[in-house]
Write a protein that holds these residues in place. Structure first.
Motif, PDB file in Angstrom:
ATOM      1  N   ARG A  76      42.255  46.007  35.398  1.00  0.00           N
ATOM      2  CA  ARG A  76      42.912  44.828  34.827  1.00  0.00           C
ATOM      3  C   ARG A  76      42.805  43.660  35.798  1.00  0.00           C
ATOM      4  O   ARG A  76      43.785  43.284  36.438  1.00  0.00           O
ATOM      5  CB  ARG A  76      44.374  45.139  34.538  1.00  0.00           C
ATOM      6  CG  ARG A  76      44.578  46.254  33.514  1.00  0.00           C
ATOM      7  CD  ARG A  76      46.055  46.598  33.399  1.00  0.00           C
ATOM      8  NE  ARG A  76      46.285  47.593  32.381  1.00  0.00           N
ATOM      9  CZ  ARG A  76      47.198  47.481  31.415  1.00  0.00           C
ATOM     10  NH1 ARG A  76      47.953  46.418  31.346  1.00  0.00           N
ATOM     11  NH2 ARG A  76      47.345  48.446  30.523  1.00  0.00           N
ATOM     12  N   PRO A  77      41.622  43.070  35.930  1.00  0.00           N
ATOM     13  CA  PRO A  77      41.504  41.921  36.824  1.00  0.00           C
ATOM     14  C   PRO A  77      42.280  40.732  36.265  1.00  0.00           C
ATOM     15  O   PRO A  77      42.457  40.601  35.048  1.00  0.00           O
ATOM     16  CB  PRO A  77      39.995  41.640  36.837  1.00  0.00           C
ATOM     17  CG  PRO A  77      39.498  42.196  35.542  1.00  0.00           C
ATOM     18  CD  PRO A  77      40.359  43.382  35.241  1.00  0.00           C
ATOM     19  N   THR A  78      42.755  39.884  37.171  1.00  0.00           N
ATOM     20  CA  THR A  78      43.504  38.690  36.760  1.00  0.00           C
ATOM     21  C   THR A  78      42.682  37.457  37.116  1.00  0.00           C
ATOM     22  O   THR A  78      42.026  37.411  38.156  1.00  0.00           O
ATOM     23  CB  THR A  78      44.866  38.640  37.457  1.00  0.00           C
ATOM     24  OG1 THR A  78      44.679  38.767  38.870  1.00  0.00           O
ATOM     25  CG2 THR A  78      45.763  39.772  36.976  1.00  0.00           C
ATOM     26  N   GLU A  79      42.738  36.452  36.271  1.00  0.00           N
ATOM     27  CA  GLU A  79      41.899  35.267  36.456  1.00  0.00           C
ATOM     28  C   GLU A  79      42.578  34.246  37.363  1.00  0.00           C
ATOM     29  O   GLU A  79      43.761  33.947  37.230  1.00  0.00           O
ATOM     30  CB  GLU A  79      41.567  34.626  35.108  1.00  0.00           C
ATOM     31  CG  GLU A  79      40.575  33.498  35.230  1.00  0.00           C
ATOM     32  CD  GLU A  79      39.530  33.519  34.122  1.00  0.00           C
ATOM     33  OE1 GLU A  79      38.549  32.774  34.229  1.00  0.00           O
ATOM     34  OE2 GLU A  79      39.690  34.300  33.167  1.00  0.00           O
ATOM     35  N   TYR A  80      41.783  33.694  38.290  1.00  0.00           N
ATOM     36  CA  TYR A  80      42.245  32.608  39.169  1.00  0.00           C
ATOM     37  C   TYR A  80      41.880  31.295  38.474  1.00  0.00           C
ATOM     38  O   TYR A  80      40.702  30.986  38.285  1.00  0.00           O
ATOM     39  CB  TYR A  80      41.563  32.735  40.523  1.00  0.00           C
ATOM     40  CG  TYR A  80      41.942  31.672  41.526  1.00  0.00           C
ATOM     41  CD1 TYR A  80      43.269  31.477  41.889  1.00  0.00           C
ATOM     42  CD2 TYR A  80      40.972  30.880  42.130  1.00  0.00           C
ATOM     43  CE1 TYR A  80      43.615  30.510  42.832  1.00  0.00           C
ATOM     44  CE2 TYR A  80      41.305  29.918  43.074  1.00  0.00           C
ATOM     45  CZ  TYR A  80      42.638  29.735  43.410  1.00  0.00           C
ATOM     46  OH  TYR A  80      42.986  28.782  44.335  1.00  0.00           O
ATOM     47  N   THR A  81      42.884  30.550  38.090  1.00  0.00           N
ATOM     48  CA  THR A  81      42.649  29.381  37.223  1.00  0.00           C
ATOM     49  C   THR A  81      42.679  28.055  37.957  1.00  0.00           C
ATOM     50  O   THR A  81      42.674  26.992  37.331  1.00  0.00           O
ATOM     51  CB  THR A  81      43.713  29.355  36.111  1.00  0.00           C
ATOM     52  OG1 THR A  81      45.029  29.313  36.703  1.00  0.00           O
ATOM     53  CG2 THR A  81      43.606  30.584  35.217  1.00  0.00           C
ATOM     54  N   ALA A  82      42.693  28.093  39.300  1.00  0.00           N
ATOM     55  CA  ALA A  82      42.813  26.834  40.044  1.00  0.00           C
ATOM     56  C   ALA A  82      41.532  26.006  40.011  1.00  0.00           C
ATOM     57  O   ALA A  82      41.553  24.826  40.367  1.00  0.00           O
ATOM     58  CB  ALA A  82      43.209  27.124  41.493  1.00  0.00           C
ATOM     59  N   ALA A  83      40.406  26.603  39.620  1.00  0.00           N
ATOM     60  CA  ALA A  83      39.145  25.851  39.582  1.00  0.00           C
ATOM     61  C   ALA A  83      38.456  26.087  38.243  1.00  0.00           C
ATOM     62  O   ALA A  83      38.331  27.226  37.809  1.00  0.00           O
ATOM     63  CB  ALA A  83      38.231  26.292  40.713  1.00  0.00           C
ATOM     64  N   ILE A 103      46.798  34.689  46.395  1.00  0.00           N
ATOM     65  CA  ILE A 103      46.568  35.259  45.070  1.00  0.00           C
ATOM     66  C   ILE A 103      46.528  36.774  45.185  1.00  0.00           C
ATOM     67  O   ILE A 103      46.318  37.317  46.282  1.00  0.00           O
ATOM     68  CB  ILE A 103      45.239  34.749  44.456  1.00  0.00           C
ATOM     69  CG1 ILE A 103      44.046  35.119  45.358  1.00  0.00           C
ATOM     70  CG2 ILE A 103      45.296  33.243  44.212  1.00  0.00           C
ATOM     71  CD1 ILE A 103      42.693  34.766  44.772  1.00  0.00           C
ATOM     72  N   PRO A 104      46.733  37.499  44.075  1.00  0.00           N
ATOM     73  CA  PRO A 104      46.615  38.969  44.150  1.00  0.00           C
ATOM     74  C   PRO A 104      45.163  39.373  44.354  1.00  0.00           C
ATOM     75  O   PRO A 104      44.237  38.642  43.972  1.00  0.00           O
ATOM     76  CB  PRO A 104      47.142  39.427  42.792  1.00  0.00           C
ATOM     77  CG  PRO A 104      46.955  38.255  41.879  1.00  0.00           C
ATOM     78  CD  PRO A 104      47.141  37.035  42.735  1.00  0.00           C
ATOM     79  N   GLU A 105      44.947  40.531  44.943  1.00  0.00           N
ATOM     80  CA  GLU A 105      43.588  41.022  45.157  1.00  0.00           C
ATOM     81  C   GLU A 105      42.847  41.214  43.836  1.00  0.00           C
ATOM     82  O   GLU A 105      41.620  41.137  43.788  1.00  0.00           O
ATOM     83  CB  GLU A 105      43.619  42.341  45.946  1.00  0.00           C
ATOM     84  CG  GLU A 105      44.089  42.161  47.384  1.00  0.00           C
ATOM     85  CD  GLU A 105      43.998  43.439  48.209  1.00  0.00           C
ATOM     86  OE1 GLU A 105      43.358  44.401  47.728  1.00  0.00           O
ATOM     87  OE2 GLU A 105      44.560  43.470  49.317  1.00  0.00           O
ATOM     88  N   SER A 106      43.598  41.442  42.748  1.00  0.00           N
ATOM     89  CA  SER A 106      42.970  41.608  41.436  1.00  0.00           C
ATOM     90  C   SER A 106      42.335  40.330  40.919  1.00  0.00           C
ATOM     91  O   SER A 106      41.586  40.358  39.938  1.00  0.00           O
ATOM     92  CB  SER A 106      43.997  42.116  40.415  1.00  0.00           C
ATOM     93  OG  SER A 106      45.074  41.195  40.296  1.00  0.00           O
ATOM     94  N   SER A 107      42.610  39.193  41.570  1.00  0.00           N
ATOM     95  CA  SER A 107      41.987  37.925  41.170  1.00  0.00           C
ATOM     96  C   SER A 107      40.721  37.632  41.969  1.00  0.00           C
ATOM     97  O   SER A 107      40.121  36.566  41.806  1.00  0.00           O
ATOM     98  CB  SER A 107      42.977  36.767  41.343  1.00  0.00           C
ATOM     99  OG  SER A 107      44.048  36.881  40.429  1.00  0.00           O
TER     100      SER A 107
END
Length: 583
Positions: A244-251, A274-278
């Protein structure tokens, strides 16, 4: 009448203290209960009570094998090297194979398994499809030169195993026997009162493409498992699951950022808060052809090298020197701007996020907002990760739960892996020569004994299931030699034996506390205490070891109740004595 065992005559050297090298409950308790003794690292002697338990496990296995038509044989422990050269495993098996030379300088090994021997046997004996299918099994000592023997019977260099092999003329026939063996293995676990899971597994050094392990759940287990309420279960190395990867939305576009001194996922996640999953982790490897592949997996997961080997034939990770020579930057690898010719393979779960946080292929720099299909291309999406709790179940999508397990048995479909390489063929119905299709099925007999103890112990010792206990009932006279107590205990023991139960009488001239402690430590399922005070009311005290429940009951009622219980026992008889404690 069944013979009555006497503690005064049995060789049962119980210990008050734990052995110094015992790390887990089964090792500690089997030694303390006088059932096993270490002869060397990973090598054990089974003492009388331990041998009785072992024999009962063997007989459960034997009855289930006989019940599905398998026939028992005995093959040699000492195996000629030339058979292993034929199969190609002499070098592939590795240092765990115990090798030796005889006085004529001929090479042999001590068998860790018997695929080569059984294949060589049938290729000279089975000639026609009319003789198939055939299933043969043995129960025998096996050897593996473990680099670090530990955990008593769970990881030894010498161990007892049941191995069966089946031969077929069609995939349908192989599947039927595979299913029959799997069902028998479930019944074996049930009869030993094991809490177990059949799990997806990897075939390892045995080979084949279809396999399932039967895992006894235990904190001491070396295998990590995932399972789901829908029934799915797997070894984490072989299981399928979606991270369950999480998306990094800052860019929202490819952006290069400076990350001085950052070389690990943990450091990158901490820097960006951020979490490692991102994040996305990169690892590089090569195949037999020398071509380089970079694998990408969610940052909070590990690359499963067994799965990577399914994508890249002969896969092995690159060394630091090989990475440098290929123009790859350890700690800063990413899919954007990789050297020409490097293949990109990514975990399927990464398809769920549109922009990645990855290395920039430049020391001290990473990318955020890297978009697959725009900023880089993925050559192949594959199942790559080591599954872990929290991942999505591949069957129902719910989060997977984690557990640890002890592998007690495993079934394999070998196909023609051995028959083809060793020239084992039969005459098919159309007259053509065809290689046998084979199955292989193993039960760790001594390992199962340890697994039972791991699941059936408390602070006082072992509580054996009735089906494998060294004896069913222990009669404990409190006053040995007393003209009332001793004869009453002897008569009771004889009555119980006549009812069909295995009985031991603790006729040692020991204090009551010593007898009670040993009875609990050894784990007799039912304990019956005969004392002067109780006899005044014609009663004895009975104790169910599993629960610790106690009650007083008349001597006449004991034998009568046990005779009724014996007549009405079903299956393994695990709950045989529960009726004595119900109103």
């Amino acid at each position: 009448m069944t013979d009555i065992m006497r503690m005064s005559e049995l060789y049962v050297p119980t210990l008050k203290e734990d052995p110094a090298d015992a790390e887990i409950a089964s090792h500690r308790l089997l030694v303390r209960a006088g059932m096993i003794r270490k002869a060397a690292s990973g090598v054990y002697t089974f003492l009388p009570l331990g041998k009785r338990v072992l024999a009962k496990v063997e007989n459960i296995v034997r009855s289930e094998m006989d019940g599905i038509g398998a026939q028992e044989i005995m093959m040699p422990v000492l195996q000629p090297a030339e058979l292993w050269h034929e199969s190609g495993r002499w070098d592939d098996y590795g240092p765990e194979l115990m090798r030796l030379d005889d006085r004529h300088d001929r090479q042999f090994c001590l068998g860790p398994t018997h695929e080569e021997i059984i294949t060589a046997l049938v290729r000279n004996e089975l000639r026609s499809y009319k003789q198939l299918p055939l299933s043969l099994y043995q129960i025998q000592v096996k050897f593996r030169d473990e680099i670090r023997p530990r955990f008593g019977l769970l990881r030894g260099r010498e161990f007892i195993m049941k191995d069966a092999y089946s031969f077929h003329d069609s995939q349908e026939s192989l599947q039927q026997t595979y299913d029959d063996m799997s069902a028998a293995y479930g019944r074996i676990c049930d009869r030993m009162d094991l809490d177990y899971r059949p799990v997806e597994a990897d075939s390892g050094q045995i080979g084949g493409s279809v396999t399932c392990e039967f895992m006894a759940l235990a904190d001491a287990g070396e295998a990590e498992l995932v399972h789901c309420s829908c029934g799915y279960a797997a070894n984490t190395e072989a299981g399928e699951g979606l991270a369950r990867p999480t998306e990094y939305t800052a860019a929202d576009k490819l952006t290069k950022i400076a990350t001085p001194g950052v070389h690990t996922i943990a450091e990158l996640a901490a820097l960006l808060d951020i979490p490692e999953s991102s994040t996305v982790k990169a690892l590089s490897g090569k195949g037999k052809d020398g071509a380089i592949t970079v694998f990408f997996v969610p940052g909070d997961h590990d690359l499963n090298e067994l799965k990577a080997a399914r994508v890249v034939d002969g896969f092995e990770l690159l060394t630091d020197q090989e990475m440098e020579a290929a123009g790859l930057h350890k700690g800063s690898m990413g899919p954007v701007g990789l050297p020409e010719g490097v293949r990109v393979v990514a975990a399927k779960s990464l398809q769920a996020i549109s922009r990645w946080v990855v290395g920039a292929n430049e020391d001290g720099y990473h990318y955020i907002g890297a978009a697959p299909g725009t900023d880089f291309e993925v050559d192949e999406w594959a199942d790559l990760v080591v599954v872990k709790p929290g991942d999505c179940c591949p069957k129902c999508g719910l989060p997977l739960e984690g557990a640890r397990g002890i592998e007690v048995s495993q079934v394999f479909q070998l196909g023609d892996k051995y028959s083809k390489s060793m020239g084992a063929t039969f005459s098919a119905e159309d007259g053509s020569e065809q290689p046998f299709l084979m199955g292989c099925y193993g039960v760790g007999v001594s390992r199962s004994m340890a697994a039972i103890v791991e699941q059936h112990n408390d602070e006082n010792g072992i509580y054996w299931p009735v089906s494998v206990a060294p004896a069913h009932v222990c009669v404990i006279p409190l006053n040995v030699g007393d003209e009332e107590v001793q004869p009453a205990a002897e008569r009771l023991a004889a009555d119980i034996a006549r009812a069909g139960f295995e009985v031991v009488i603790d006729d040692r001239d020991e204090r009551a506390g010593v007898k009670f402690a040993d009875a609990d430590l050894i784990g007799w399922p039912l304990q019956i205490v005969v004392g002067k005070r109780g006899l005044k009311e014609d009663k004895v005290e009975i104790k169910l070891r599993r629960t610790g429940e106690k009650r007083d009951i008349s001597i006449e009622a004991v034998a009568e109740a046990l005779a009724f219980t014996k007549r009405n026992i079903k299956g393994s008889g695990i709950g045989a004595f529960g009726s004595l404690f119900s109103d």
